[in-house]
Design a protein around this motif. Structure first.
Motif, PDB file in Angstrom:
ATOM      1  N   LEU A  16       1.661  12.719  -8.171  1.00  0.00           N
ATOM      2  CA  LEU A  16       3.315  12.809  -8.854  1.00  0.00           C
ATOM      3  C   LEU A  16       3.340  11.511  -7.699  1.00  0.00           C
ATOM      4  CD1 LEU A  16       5.660  13.445 -11.397  1.00  0.00           C
ATOM      5  CD2 LEU A  16       6.107  15.233  -9.255  1.00  0.00           C
ATOM      6  N   GLY A  17       3.959   9.997  -8.396  1.00  0.00           N
ATOM      7  CA  GLY A  17       5.486   9.588  -8.183  1.00  0.00           C
ATOM      8  C   GLY A  17       6.379   8.966  -8.950  1.00  0.00           C
ATOM      9  N   LYS A  18       7.322   8.058  -8.187  1.00  0.00           N
ATOM     10  CA  LYS A  18       7.841   7.267  -8.514  1.00  0.00           C
ATOM     11  C   LYS A  18       8.546   6.779  -7.710  1.00  0.00           C
ATOM     12  CE  LYS A  18      11.083   9.938  -6.133  1.00  0.00           C
ATOM     13  NZ  LYS A  18      12.982  10.865  -6.487  1.00  0.00           N
ATOM     14  N   SER A  19       9.163   5.261  -8.751  1.00  0.00           N
ATOM     15  CA  SER A  19       9.969   3.772  -8.653  1.00  0.00           C
ATOM     16  C   SER A  19      11.313   4.112  -7.808  1.00  0.00           C
ATOM     17  CB  SER A  19       9.652   2.993  -8.939  1.00  0.00           C
ATOM     18  OG  SER A  19       8.223   3.163  -8.823  1.00  0.00           O
ATOM     19  N   GLU A  20      11.780   3.648  -7.005  1.00  0.00           N
ATOM     20  CA  GLU A  20      13.197   4.222  -6.534  1.00  0.00           C
ATOM     21  C   GLU A  20      13.315   2.913  -5.439  1.00  0.00           C
ATOM     22  OE1 GLU A  20      12.928   8.175  -4.567  1.00  0.00           O
ATOM     23  OE2 GLU A  20      12.664   7.264  -3.349  1.00  0.00           O
ATOM     24  N   GLY A  21      14.908   2.721  -5.418  1.00  0.00           N
ATOM     25  CA  GLY A  21      15.115   1.883  -4.063  1.00  0.00           C
ATOM     26  C   GLY A  21      16.037   0.725  -4.216  1.00  0.00           C
ATOM     27  N   ARG A  22      16.582  -0.478  -3.674  1.00  0.00           N
ATOM     28  CA  ARG A  22      17.259  -0.825  -3.888  1.00  0.00           C
ATOM     29  C   ARG A  22      17.248  -2.603  -3.463  1.00  0.00           C
ATOM     30  NH1 ARG A  22      23.452   0.701  -4.348  1.00  0.00           N
ATOM     31  NH2 ARG A  22      22.168   2.710  -5.656  1.00  0.00           N
ATOM     32  N   GLY A  23      17.136  -3.728  -4.002  1.00  0.00           N
ATOM     33  CA  GLY A  23      16.970  -4.580  -2.851  1.00  0.00           C
ATOM     34  C   GLY A  23      15.676  -4.579  -2.086  1.00  0.00           C
ATOM     35  N   TRP A  26      13.259  -1.622  -2.309  1.00  0.00           N
ATOM     36  CA  TRP A  26      12.898  -1.463  -4.082  1.00  0.00           C
ATOM     37  C   TRP A  26      11.273  -0.549  -3.190  1.00  0.00           C
ATOM     38  CZ3 TRP A  26      13.800   1.050  -8.229  1.00  0.00           C
ATOM     39  CH2 TRP A  26      12.767   0.712  -9.459  1.00  0.00           C
ATOM     40  N   HIS A  27      11.082   0.882  -4.203  1.00  0.00           N
ATOM     41  CA  HIS A  27       9.382   1.224  -3.409  1.00  0.00           C
ATOM     42  C   HIS A  27       8.850   2.079  -4.141  1.00  0.00           C
ATOM     43  CE1 HIS A  27      12.527   4.176  -2.168  1.00  0.00           C
ATOM     44  NE2 HIS A  27      11.087   4.669  -1.545  1.00  0.00           N
ATOM     45  N   GLY A  28       7.707   2.620  -4.000  1.00  0.00           N
ATOM     46  CA  GLY A  28       7.351   3.373  -4.653  1.00  0.00           C
ATOM     47  C   GLY A  28       6.721   5.138  -3.935  1.00  0.00           C
ATOM     48  N   HIS A  29       7.207   5.753  -4.282  1.00  0.00           N
ATOM     49  CA  HIS A  29       7.159   7.047  -3.800  1.00  0.00           C
ATOM     50  C   HIS A  29       6.348   8.020  -3.856  1.00  0.00           C
ATOM     51  CE1 HIS A  29       8.683  10.154  -1.236  1.00  0.00           C
ATOM     52  NE2 HIS A  29       8.485  11.076  -2.286  1.00  0.00           N
ATOM     53  N   SER A  56       2.601   0.645  -8.439  1.00  0.00           N
ATOM     54  CA  SER A  56       3.649  -0.487  -7.938  1.00  0.00           C
ATOM     55  C   SER A  56       4.330  -1.597  -7.188  1.00  0.00           C
ATOM     56  CB  SER A  56       3.905   0.878  -6.606  1.00  0.00           C
ATOM     57  OG  SER A  56       4.508   1.942  -6.809  1.00  0.00           O
ATOM     58  N   THR A  57       3.072  -2.075  -7.344  1.00  0.00           N
ATOM     59  CA  THR A  57       2.663  -3.913  -7.512  1.00  0.00           C
ATOM     60  C   THR A  57       2.721  -4.187  -8.199  1.00  0.00           C
ATOM     61  OG1 THR A  57       1.432  -3.552  -5.167  1.00  0.00           O
ATOM     62  CG2 THR A  57       1.008  -5.035  -6.097  1.00  0.00           C
ATOM     63  N   GLU A  58       2.012  -3.396  -9.156  1.00  0.00           N
ATOM     64  CA  GLU A  58       1.320  -4.654 -10.839  1.00  0.00           C
ATOM     65  C   GLU A  58       2.791  -4.600 -11.700  1.00  0.00           C
ATOM     66  OE1 GLU A  58      -2.311  -3.448 -11.533  1.00  0.00           O
ATOM     67  OE2 GLU A  58      -3.592  -4.007 -10.017  1.00  0.00           O
ATOM     68  N   VAL A  59       3.814  -3.115 -12.125  1.00  0.00           N
ATOM     69  CA  VAL A  59       4.197  -2.815 -12.518  1.00  0.00           C
ATOM     70  C   VAL A  59       5.364  -2.675 -12.461  1.00  0.00           C
ATOM     71  CG1 VAL A  59       5.565  -1.171 -14.254  1.00  0.00           C
ATOM     72  CG2 VAL A  59       2.428  -1.513 -14.398  1.00  0.00           C
ATOM     73  N   TYR A  60       5.420  -2.573 -11.072  1.00  0.00           N
ATOM     74  CA  TYR A  60       6.974  -2.201 -10.294  1.00  0.00           C
ATOM     75  C   TYR A  60       7.542  -3.472  -8.872  1.00  0.00           C
ATOM     76  CZ  TYR A  60       7.601   1.701 -13.270  1.00  0.00           C
ATOM     77  OH  TYR A  60       7.520   2.493 -14.155  1.00  0.00           O
ATOM     78  N   ASN A  61       6.947  -4.533  -8.996  1.00  0.00           N
ATOM     79  CA  ASN A  61       6.522  -5.259  -8.108  1.00  0.00           C
ATOM     80  C   ASN A  61       8.224  -4.728  -6.405  1.00  0.00           C
ATOM     81  OD1 ASN A  61       5.963  -7.661  -6.480  1.00  0.00           O
ATOM     82  ND2 ASN A  61       8.260  -8.198  -7.318  1.00  0.00           N
ATOM     83  N   ALA A  62       7.071  -3.706  -5.992  1.00  0.00           N
ATOM     84  CA  ALA A  62       7.400  -2.560  -4.810  1.00  0.00           C
ATOM     85  C   ALA A  62       7.141  -3.121  -3.762  1.00  0.00           C
ATOM     86  CB  ALA A  62       7.688  -1.633  -4.732  1.00  0.00           C
ATOM     87  N   PHE A  63       7.622  -2.822  -2.760  1.00  0.00           N
ATOM     88  CA  PHE A  63       8.272  -3.900  -1.293  1.00  0.00           C
ATOM     89  C   PHE A  63       6.891  -3.221  -0.505  1.00  0.00           C
ATOM     90  CE2 PHE A  63      11.600  -5.847  -2.312  1.00  0.00           C
ATOM     91  CZ  PHE A  63      11.418  -7.088  -2.250  1.00  0.00           C
ATOM     92  N   PHE A  64       7.251  -1.765  -0.740  1.00  0.00           N
ATOM     93  CA  PHE A  64       6.130  -0.870  -0.134  1.00  0.00           C
ATOM     94  C   PHE A  64       6.146   0.517  -0.777  1.00  0.00           C
ATOM     95  CE2 PHE A  64      10.686  -0.210   1.771  1.00  0.00           C
ATOM     96  CZ  PHE A  64      10.642   1.501   1.775  1.00  0.00           C
ATOM     97  N   VAL A  65       4.869   1.301  -0.167  1.00  0.00           N
ATOM     98  CA  VAL A  65       4.696   3.100  -0.733  1.00  0.00           C
ATOM     99  C   VAL A  65       5.280   3.705   0.483  1.00  0.00           C
ATOM    100  CG1 VAL A  65       3.176   4.745  -1.984  1.00  0.00           C
ATOM    101  CG2 VAL A  65       3.851   2.150  -3.018  1.00  0.00           C
ATOM    102  N   ALA A 109       2.924  -0.980   3.259  1.00  0.00           N
ATOM    103  CA  ALA A 109       3.448  -2.867   2.677  1.00  0.00           C
ATOM    104  C   ALA A 109       2.755  -2.869   1.871  1.00  0.00           C
ATOM    105  CB  ALA A 109       3.490  -3.494   4.231  1.00  0.00           C
ATOM    106  N   LEU A 110       3.231  -3.540   0.727  1.00  0.00           N
ATOM    107  CA  LEU A 110       3.059  -3.884  -0.999  1.00  0.00           C
ATOM    108  C   LEU A 110       2.671  -5.499  -0.778  1.00  0.00           C
ATOM    109  CD1 LEU A 110       4.019  -1.403  -3.614  1.00  0.00           C
ATOM    110  CD2 LEU A 110       1.637  -1.401  -2.519  1.00  0.00           C
ATOM    111  N   PRO A 111       2.088  -5.989  -1.326  1.00  0.00           N
ATOM    112  CA  PRO A 111       1.806  -7.758  -1.567  1.00  0.00           C
ATOM    113  C   PRO A 111       3.050  -8.755  -1.259  1.00  0.00           C
ATOM    114  CG  PRO A 111       0.076  -6.917  -2.375  1.00  0.00           C
ATOM    115  CD  PRO A 111       1.108  -5.756  -2.030  1.00  0.00           C
ATOM    116  N   ARG A 112       4.926  -7.533  -2.541  1.00  0.00           N
ATOM    117  CA  ARG A 112       5.766  -8.423  -2.050  1.00  0.00           C
ATOM    118  C   ARG A 112       6.148  -8.276  -0.713  1.00  0.00           C
ATOM    119  NH1 ARG A 112      10.725  -6.695  -5.514  1.00  0.00           N
ATOM    120  NH2 ARG A 112      12.601  -8.787  -5.632  1.00  0.00           N
ATOM    121  N   ASP A 113       5.695  -7.773   0.190  1.00  0.00           N
ATOM    122  CA  ASP A 113       6.170  -7.297   1.398  1.00  0.00           C
ATOM    123  C   ASP A 113       5.536  -8.105   2.408  1.00  0.00           C
ATOM    124  OD1 ASP A 113       7.414  -6.675   4.175  1.00  0.00           O
ATOM    125  OD2 ASP A 113       7.092  -4.759   4.177  1.00  0.00           O
TER     126      ASP A 113
END
Length: 133
Positions: A16-23, A26-29, A56-65, A109-113
């Protein structure tokens, strides 16, 4: 929410995961990842974690999980470290109730970071009320 089923329809595991944060936070949890005892040590947890990291990477472009784990759960900590997660910070008294305990906030860290700034460990613990999300 990702579920894996055996050929007979029984539950093998879920995540079970989600995306959250700002700037730049912004990350997957990972809220929960569980594998049934009879299906452990088969790589299923890695598959479930990889799924959230990909989303988290492909759909939400997050910085990390990130995820939280009991500080005493060395087995889980070792598993997450094998998956590339680092102990980012200790959260004092994160788990409450009958068995209160600190948690480690672990991050990958994900590729965006590109400079992996999101996973540079803090040099001091924090309290739950200091968490950003």
């Amino acid at each position: 929410f990702t579920v894996t089923e055996a050929p007979d329809g029984s539950l093998m595991g879920y995540m079970l995961g989600k995306s959250e944060g700002r700037g730049n936070l912004w990350h997957g949890h990972v809220s929960a990842v569980t594998v049934a005892p009879s299906y452990r040590r088969l790589g299923l947890a890695k598959t479930l974690m990889d799924d959230l990291e990909s989303i988290s990477t492909e759909v939400y472009n997050a910085f990390f999980v990130d995820l939280f784990v009991r500080a005493s759960n060395q087995l889980a900590i070792s598993m997450y470290e094998k998956f590339g997660y680092v102990r980012y910070r200790r959260v004092l008294g994160y788990y409450s109730g009958d068995d209160p305990e600190d948690a480690f906030d672990m991050r990958k860290a994900l590729p965006r970071d590109k400079n992996k700034e999101s996973v540079v460990p803090l040099d001091h613990p924090i309290r739950p009320e200091d968490l950003e999300w």
